[in-house]
Structure formats: C-alpha cells, structure tokens
Write a protein that holds these residues in place. Structure first.
Motif, PDB file in Angstrom:
ATOM      1  N   PRO A 192      31.687  45.459  53.761  1.00 45.59           N
ATOM      2  CA  PRO A 192      31.833  44.006  53.584  1.00 45.59           C
ATOM      3  C   PRO A 192      31.890  43.569  52.121  1.00 45.59           C
ATOM      4  N   ALA A 193      31.101  44.212  51.256  1.00 49.75           N
ATOM      5  CA  ALA A 193      31.107  43.826  49.840  1.00 49.75           C
ATOM      6  C   ALA A 193      32.473  44.081  49.212  1.00 49.75           C
ATOM      7  N   LEU A 194      33.083  45.208  49.554  1.00 47.60           N
ATOM      8  CA  LEU A 194      34.399  45.517  49.003  1.00 47.60           C
ATOM      9  C   LEU A 194      35.487  44.633  49.617  1.00 47.60           C
ATOM     10  N   VAL A 195      35.330  44.282  50.890  1.00 43.95           N
ATOM     11  CA  VAL A 195      36.310  43.404  51.536  1.00 43.95           C
ATOM     12  C   VAL A 195      36.330  42.048  50.839  1.00 43.95           C
ATOM     13  N   ARG A 196      35.159  41.494  50.561  1.00 44.95           N
ATOM     14  CA  ARG A 196      35.097  40.190  49.874  1.00 44.95           C
ATOM     15  C   ARG A 196      35.691  40.280  48.474  1.00 44.95           C
ATOM     16  N   GLN A 197      35.390  41.362  47.784  1.00 44.62           N
ATOM     17  CA  GLN A 197      35.923  41.530  46.430  1.00 44.62           C
ATOM     18  C   GLN A 197      37.442  41.683  46.446  1.00 44.62           C
ATOM     19  N   MET A 198      37.957  42.444  47.401  1.00 42.84           N
ATOM     20  CA  MET A 198      39.399  42.638  47.508  1.00 42.84           C
ATOM     21  C   MET A 198      40.101  41.321  47.839  1.00 42.84           C
ATOM     22  N   GLU A 199      39.531  40.530  48.729  1.00 35.45           N
ATOM     23  CA  GLU A 199      40.149  39.257  49.106  1.00 35.45           C
ATOM     24  C   GLU A 199      40.225  38.310  47.917  1.00 35.45           C
ATOM     25  N   ARG A 200      39.178  38.262  47.096  1.00 35.78           N
ATOM     26  CA  ARG A 200      39.206  37.385  45.920  1.00 35.78           C
ATOM     27  C   ARG A 200      40.301  37.811  44.946  1.00 35.78           C
ATOM     28  N   ILE A 201      40.410  39.112  44.717  1.00 35.00           N
ATOM     29  CA  ILE A 201      41.410  39.608  43.772  1.00 35.00           C
ATOM     30  C   ILE A 201      42.822  39.353  44.295  1.00 35.00           C
ATOM     31  N   MET A 202      43.046  39.645  45.582  1.00 39.72           N
ATOM     32  CA  MET A 202      44.381  39.494  46.142  1.00 39.72           C
ATOM     33  C   MET A 202      44.794  38.025  46.209  1.00 39.72           C
ATOM     34  N   GLU A 203      43.860  37.143  46.556  1.00 35.35           N
ATOM     35  CA  GLU A 203      44.183  35.713  46.596  1.00 35.35           C
ATOM     36  C   GLU A 203      44.562  35.208  45.212  1.00 35.35           C
ATOM     37  N   ARG A 204      43.838  35.668  44.192  1.00 32.54           N
ATOM     38  CA  ARG A 204      44.160  35.246  42.833  1.00 32.54           C
ATOM     39  C   ARG A 204      45.524  35.776  42.406  1.00 32.54           C
ATOM     40  N   ARG A 205      45.825  37.018  42.747  1.00 31.25           N
ATOM     41  CA  ARG A 205      47.122  37.593  42.370  1.00 31.25           C
ATOM     42  C   ARG A 205      48.271  36.926  43.116  1.00 31.25           C
ATOM     43  N   ILE A 206      48.067  36.630  44.387  1.00 29.56           N
ATOM     44  CA  ILE A 206      49.118  35.964  45.161  1.00 29.56           C
ATOM     45  C   ILE A 206      49.379  34.569  44.604  1.00 29.56           C
ATOM     46  N   ALA A 207      48.303  33.856  44.227  1.00 28.10           N
ATOM     47  CA  ALA A 207      48.471  32.524  43.638  1.00 28.10           C
ATOM     48  C   ALA A 207      49.235  32.610  42.323  1.00 28.10           C
ATOM     49  N   GLN A 208      48.944  33.621  41.515  1.00 27.59           N
ATOM     50  CA  GLN A 208      49.670  33.790  40.259  1.00 27.59           C
ATOM     51  C   GLN A 208      51.138  34.110  40.504  1.00 27.59           C
ATOM     52  N   ALA A 209      51.408  34.939  41.519  1.00 22.23           N
ATOM     53  CA  ALA A 209      52.800  35.269  41.837  1.00 22.23           C
ATOM     54  C   ALA A 209      53.559  34.037  42.312  1.00 22.23           C
ATOM     55  N   ARG A 210      52.922  33.212  43.142  1.00 21.77           N
ATOM     56  CA  ARG A 210      53.575  31.989  43.619  1.00 21.77           C
ATOM     57  C   ARG A 210      53.809  31.019  42.467  1.00 21.77           C
ATOM     58  N   GLY A 211      52.819  30.912  41.571  1.00 19.87           N
ATOM     59  CA  GLY A 211      52.998  30.043  40.416  1.00 19.87           C
ATOM     60  C   GLY A 211      54.134  30.505  39.523  1.00 19.87           C
TER      61      GLY A 211
END
Length: 207
Positions: A99-118
């Motif tokens: 669970p700790a790694l899942v939460r960390q991965m989701e934060r990183i991926m959401e930030r990267r996806i937002a940067q890609a969309r921007g």
C-alpha cells in the motif's frame, strides 16, 4: 488497492525508476527491527518487485521464481512481520501489493500525467497562435519605429515644398464646368481662356 494504468498513460508517462524510502523511518520501525536478515532480504526483494510490476504473486512457488529464491526460502521467511507490509490486490486476490508504494506511485504518476497534459495544452496554444498570425496578419500588432517617422516640422516643410511646386492655373478654369462634347472644344471656354491670357500679357508684347 492497485490501480491499473491505461495503455495511453503507460505510453506517455514512463514508470519512475526509484521509490522514496527514509532510512531512519525504515530501520526505526519495530516490525523491521524484529526481522531476521533473511526476512529483511525477502521483504526488500518483494518491495522492489512490486515497484517494478505493481504487485507480486502470492503463491510461494511463483514468488520464488520471480525473485530468484528457492521455494523453501520463501516459505520459511514469509512471516507475519513481512506480510504486515503487504495486502491482497483489489483486482486479483492471488497477488500482493504494498500500500505504501501504491500511494507513492499514484502521486508520481498523477503529477507526471498532469505535466504531460499541460505540455500538450501549451503546444496547442502556440500552434493556434501561430496559425492565427499566418491567416490573419492584420490582427497581429506590428512594431513601430519612432526613429523612422518624420517630425512635425519635416512634414510641414514637405507640404510647403509640394505647394510651391504646383503650377497656378486661372481661377476660372477650376470653377468652370465643361460639357462633354465628344472631344470637341467648347467655343465659350476657348474664348474665355484666350481673353484671360491676353490680360496677363505685358502691354508691349501685343502685336
């Protein structure tokens, strides 16, 4: 718990190569302190595998093959202390996630996806601005060059020079309306013009 990424997201955003882990918090946790060296080795191997693959097989034989251990080593060291850091995946009860790694991965991926969309939105705006400038150049503000513009005195001087260069004509020529006679001179106009010219000649010039 594990959230599968779409093909589009996986193609755009590369998986981060490392996860964040604080040494003080890790070594200070009682569950980790009470582990044997073999248990710690299995625990860390499972963590790294989950980071690379999102989850790990729960079956000891498959887990041993995935991690490069023997099945006996996995069975012996998969204690409650090790399993306390993992739980069953929501979409597959035969796999474990951290669970700790899942939460960390989701934060990183959401930030990267937002940067890609921007980035895509910014590129689209630049393309539209460039297209508008090409198709409608009048809407694009033009640069002004004050040094190339004539001053007020220079403009007045040009107007005076232009007025001096104009030839003066008899006043009645500008006010007389001539009829269109198909190219034949108007007799009255010719007579009046000759009379005006005679007045302007000096007295001694008349023959």
């Amino acid at each position: 718990m594990a959230k599968a990424r779409t093909y589009r997201e996986s193609a755009i955003v590369e998986r981060p190569p490392a996860f964040q882990q604080y040494a003080a918090a890790e070594l200070g946790a009682e569950a980790v302190k009470l582990m044997t060296p073999a248990e710690r080795g299995l625990y860390w191997s499972m963590m790294c595998y989950c980071w690379l693959n999102d989850s790990i097989p729960l079956d000891p034989a498959l887990m041993a093959r995935a991690l490069g251990f023997t099945e006996a080593e996995v069975v012996e060291n998969m204690t409650a202390r090790v399993l306390g850091f993992f739980e069953h995946a929501d979409d597959d009860s035969k796999r474990l996630v951290c669970p700790a790694l899942v939460r960390q991965m989701e934060r990183i991926m959401e930030r990267r996806i937002a940067q890609a969309r921007g980035g895509r939105a910014g590129a689209k705006a630049r393309r539209e601005k460039k297209f508008a400038a090409i198709t409608n150049p009048q809407s694009t503000p033009q640069a002004t060059y004050p040094s190339l513009e004539k001053s007020k005195d220079e403009k007045n001087q040009d107007e005076k020079s232009a007025s001096r260069g104009k030839s003066s004509s008899p006043s009645f020529l500008g006010n007389t309306k001539r009829k269109d006679n198909g190219g034949v001179p108007d007799p009255e106009f010719v007579k009046g013009y000759e009379a005006e010219q005679a007045k302007e000649k000096p007295a001694g010039a008349a023959r």
